[in-house]
Each structure stands twice: as structure tokens, then as C-alpha cells.
Design an enzyme around this catalytic site. Sequence first.
Site, PDB file in Angstrom:
ATOM      1  N   LYS A  72       5.647   7.016  29.073  1.00 50.42           N
ATOM      2  CA  LYS A  72       5.474   5.635  28.627  1.00 50.42           C
ATOM      3  C   LYS A  72       6.281   5.405  27.349  1.00 50.42           C
ATOM      4  O   LYS A  72       6.347   6.271  26.480  1.00 50.42           O
ATOM      5  CB  LYS A  72       4.011   5.351  28.286  1.00 50.42           C
ATOM      6  CG  LYS A  72       3.046   5.557  29.409  1.00 50.42           C
ATOM      7  CD  LYS A  72       1.608   5.378  28.932  1.00 50.42           C
ATOM      8  CE  LYS A  72       0.636   5.650  30.052  1.00 50.42           C
ATOM      9  NZ  LYS A  72      -0.749   5.519  29.606  1.00 50.42           N
ATOM     10  N   TYR A 132       4.029  -1.721  27.956  1.00 52.35           N
ATOM     11  CA  TYR A 132       4.269  -0.367  28.448  1.00 52.35           C
ATOM     12  C   TYR A 132       5.486  -0.396  29.358  1.00 52.35           C
ATOM     13  O   TYR A 132       5.460  -1.062  30.389  1.00 52.35           O
ATOM     14  CB  TYR A 132       3.117   0.125  29.328  1.00 52.35           C
ATOM     15  CG  TYR A 132       1.734   0.104  28.761  1.00 52.35           C
ATOM     16  CD1 TYR A 132       1.199   1.247  28.196  1.00 52.35           C
ATOM     17  CD2 TYR A 132       0.941  -1.039  28.848  1.00 52.35           C
ATOM     18  CE1 TYR A 132      -0.104   1.255  27.724  1.00 52.35           C
ATOM     19  CE2 TYR A 132      -0.352  -1.042  28.376  1.00 52.35           C
ATOM     20  CZ  TYR A 132      -0.870   0.107  27.812  1.00 52.35           C
ATOM     21  OH  TYR A 132      -2.148   0.110  27.336  1.00 52.35           O
TER      22      TYR A 132
END
Length: 187
Positions: A72, A132
Site C-alpha cells: 500500500k 490507498y
Amino acid sequence: MLVRETAVPGAYVLSPRHLHDERGDFYESMRASQLEDLLGHPFVPKQINYSVSKRNTLRGIHSVTVPPGQAKYVSCVRGVLRDIVVDLRIGSPTYGKYETNVLDAESGTQVYVPEGVGHGFLTLTDDATICYVLSSEHVPGTQVDINPLDPDLALPWGFTEPPLMSPKDANAPTAAQAAELGLLTRW
């Protein structure tokens, strides 16, 4: 971009350089070649998610099983949040260690979270929005949830009143329970 490795190997804090003039600010939030040089492999975005939360919302600790794995690249695009990454990789010399950073829209600071490392955050303002950028698409059944209040992890969330949490996070197993279930990634 200023880069700092965290206490969790493979996790980085990236702080952009701002160019400011009378119109406002400009900064790069990610440069693929710089990230690839840093990681030693490409980071190819496969999915982008946003989460908008009220003040004092606690989300996480989340990870994804390997396979498929999921790295991420996270940033706060509105408001302020306390971001925590925690090493959940079985056999890692830093298993259980964590890094805390305050992310806010103004600074543009971001955190890179490698596969197998847990991630969560506490919102410090209303309408805090996190972005994200993910290395894999969501695959149902691969999410690993760890109770963010796991007493063995003792993460320093810093809330002064009970946080808002989803039932899924509040009832998630501890890191030890997840390890016993074989859910955590090996180092």
C-alpha cells in the site's frame, strides 16, 4: 522527495518537497522510478481506494494474505490522522515493532506499507480522508484483520475517549491468534 525507512523494514515515510507561490502549492506525491529504486522492484498500482471518517475513528489493523499479497502507498488527502504500520511477518527480526506517523493533507507525507505488514489509523479530524494506492485488487477472503487494541502489540493510538470502530475490527483476532490460524505472512 525525502525518504526515511521506518522501524519496520521495507516500510517508508515519503515527504514531498513543496513548490509554493502566490497561487498555492505543488508537489509530486509519487514518482514510480524513485519508488522502484527504493524498493528494488516495481510498484504497479492495481486499485485505488479512499476512506472518509469522522474524528476519532479507528480503522485497522489490516493486511492481506500472501498470496495474493498487497503493498500500500497511503496518504491523507483531507484532514489529519495518526497512521501506524506494524510488522506482522512471522520470523521477522522486528516482528511486533511498529512505526507511528501523523499524516495530513497539508504536508502530503505518505507511507509505503510492504506486503505482510499491518496498517491502521486513527482520525484526528472530522472528514479525514485517506487514499490507498494498492499493488493488487481486492480478493474476497484474503483480508487479514488484527484487533487494533491487541494488548500484546500495545499500539500507541493516543485516543482520549473510546474510538469509533467497526464490529469487524473490534472483534478481530489478536496477532497471536492470527498467527495460530496461519493467517500471517512469513518473513
